[in-house]
Design a protein around this motif. Structure first.
Motif, PDB file in Angstrom:
ATOM      1  N   GLY A  20      15.030  86.788  57.647  1.00 17.45           N
ATOM      2  CA  GLY A  20      16.207  86.311  57.146  1.00 17.45           C
ATOM      3  C   GLY A  20      17.119  85.612  57.878  1.00 17.45           C
ATOM      4  N   HIS A  21      16.951  85.651  59.050  1.00 21.15           N
ATOM      5  CA  HIS A  21      17.981  85.202  60.065  1.00 21.15           C
ATOM      6  C   HIS A  21      17.320  83.905  61.033  1.00 21.15           C
ATOM      7  N   THR A  22      18.125  82.901  61.031  1.00 16.94           N
ATOM      8  CA  THR A  22      17.748  81.754  61.890  1.00 16.94           C
ATOM      9  C   THR A  22      18.676  81.750  63.252  1.00 16.94           C
ATOM     10  N   ALA A  23      17.628  81.692  64.260  1.00 19.10           N
ATOM     11  CA  ALA A  23      18.107  81.930  65.595  1.00 19.10           C
ATOM     12  C   ALA A  23      19.041  80.810  65.875  1.00 19.10           C
ATOM     13  N   ASP A  24      20.397  80.891  66.528  1.00 17.75           N
ATOM     14  CA  ASP A  24      21.360  79.966  66.731  1.00 17.75           C
ATOM     15  C   ASP A  24      21.159  79.017  67.924  1.00 17.75           C
ATOM     16  N   PHE A  25      20.026  79.808  69.123  1.00 12.33           N
ATOM     17  CA  PHE A  25      19.731  79.042  70.207  1.00 12.33           C
ATOM     18  C   PHE A  25      18.215  79.459  70.417  1.00 12.33           C
ATOM     19  N   VAL A  26      17.543  78.721  70.664  1.00 18.21           N
ATOM     20  CA  VAL A  26      16.088  78.977  71.243  1.00 18.21           C
ATOM     21  C   VAL A  26      15.913  78.121  72.556  1.00 18.21           C
ATOM     22  N   PRO A  27      15.876  78.549  73.812  1.00 14.70           N
ATOM     23  CA  PRO A  27      15.506  77.817  74.940  1.00 14.70           C
ATOM     24  C   PRO A  27      14.653  76.714  74.682  1.00 14.70           C
ATOM     25  N   PRO A  28      14.942  75.435  74.799  1.00 18.12           N
ATOM     26  CA  PRO A  28      14.043  74.244  74.584  1.00 18.12           C
ATOM     27  C   PRO A  28      13.084  74.160  75.653  1.00 18.12           C
ATOM     28  N   SER A  29      13.264  74.497  76.918  1.00 13.59           N
ATOM     29  CA  SER A  29      12.289  73.917  77.845  1.00 13.59           C
ATOM     30  C   SER A  29      11.323  74.986  78.546  1.00 13.59           C
ATOM     31  N   SER A  30      11.645  76.295  78.118  1.00 15.42           N
ATOM     32  CA  SER A  30      10.775  77.114  78.520  1.00 15.42           C
ATOM     33  C   SER A  30      10.882  78.531  77.657  1.00 15.42           C
ATOM     34  N   PHE A  31       9.745  79.400  77.526  1.00 16.00           N
ATOM     35  CA  PHE A  31      10.193  80.518  76.868  1.00 16.00           C
ATOM     36  C   PHE A  31      10.188  81.985  77.825  1.00 16.00           C
ATOM     37  N   ARG A  32      10.896  81.663  78.805  1.00 18.70           N
ATOM     38  CA  ARG A  32      11.258  82.816  79.703  1.00 18.70           C
ATOM     39  C   ARG A  32      12.698  83.076  79.705  1.00 18.70           C
ATOM     40  N   ALA A  33      13.085  84.269  80.296  1.00 24.10           N
ATOM     41  CA  ALA A  33      14.469  84.708  80.291  1.00 24.10           C
ATOM     42  C   ALA A  33      15.163  83.936  81.174  1.00 24.10           C
TER      43      ALA A  33
END
Length: 272
Positions: A117-130
């Motif tokens: 029930g929570h939408t991420a305010d930010f997801v890295p667009p270029s990579s799925f790495r820290a």
């Protein structure tokens, strides 16, 4: 009219191929399902199990003051699941998450967050790495005064918290789970010993570490056993772990998603 053999190959490009999935029992189906849909024989060989951390002291303290945080950063789907389980166990209202912004490393993590029930305010667009998340936070002006909570595994890479701290942010790392070795079926281990598979998939450094440890306990040299199968990695962090273990990597998913891993493996085996 029955389809031709060529048609069957197009519809099931992995027909006749046997593929090992090393994810936890709970997560194996996410990868096994798409592989089976392409005709593969999928053998679950869970080498890790997700369990509670030794204690919940740090996360319980963080949950008691969620409104103090500017960001809560989830670096895995397991972190989301375990965080919300603890939230519920402690009787903390999900409304407490209204103040901090939520970040997720990877689309899969964001989807699990959305399911809660929570939408991420930010997801890295270029990579799925820290690293990508740290860079994006830098671009957003992170610095002194920022307060960040990172609920995560007991043992994890320190790139993100260390980078944010160097920039002056206050970062609380709170373990919400840990991974421990799991014990696969003896028949699967024996089949691994004899090289009875076409490919083995790895989706995290912990699957690499525990899989190689499993082979050693069975008296099998990991590098030798893996030289006879296709090695599929979900992304660069897992690839590094494989190479450090002395295992070559035949393919790496781009981007680092289950969907891309399935596509890359199907394309590789079809052209092998």
């Amino acid at each position: 009219m029955a389809g031709s053999a060529e048609d069957a190959h197009v519809e099931a490009p992995l027909s006749g191929r046997s593929i090992v999935v090393t994810r936890t029992r709970e997560q194996a189906s996410e990868l096994a399902g798409p592989l089976e849909a392409l005709g593969a024989e999928v053998v679950a060989c869970p080498v890790i199990e997700v369990v509670d951390p030794p204690d919940f002291e740090l996360i319980d303290d963080a949950l008691s003051r969620l409104r103090e945080y500017d960001w809560v950063v989830f670096t895995s789907a397991n972190a989301v699941r375990r965080f919300f389980t603890r939230l519920e166990d402690r009787g903390v209202s999900a409304d407490e998450l209204a103040h901090p912004k939520l970040a997720a490393v990877g689309d899969a993590t964001a989807r699990v967050l959305a399911a809660r029930g929570h939408t991420a305010d930010f997801v890295p667009p270029s990579s799925f790495r820290a690293e990508a998340l740290a860079e994006e936070f830098v671009a957003r002006g992170v610095g002194p005064g920022w307060h960040v909570l990172i609920p995560r595994a007991l043992e994890a890479r320190e790139v993100l918290p260390e980078t944010l701290r160097l920039l002056g942010a206050i970062v609380d790392v709170a373990p919400v789970y840990q991974t421990v070795p799991a014990t696969p079926e003896p028949a699967t281990v024996e089949r691994l010993r004899s090289g009875g598979f076409d490919a083995v998939t790895f989706t995290s450094p912990s699957t690499v570490r525990n899989f190689t440890a499993l082979l050693r306990r069975a008296g099998v040299d990991p590098a030798d056993a893996m030289s006879r199968v296709v090695i599929a990695s979900i992304g660069p962090v897992t690839t590094v772990a494989l190479r450090e273990a002395g295992i070559r990597v035949d393919l790496e998913a781009q981007p680092s998603t289950i969907e891309a891993l399935v596509d890359a493996l199907a394309a590789y085996l079809a052209g092998e």
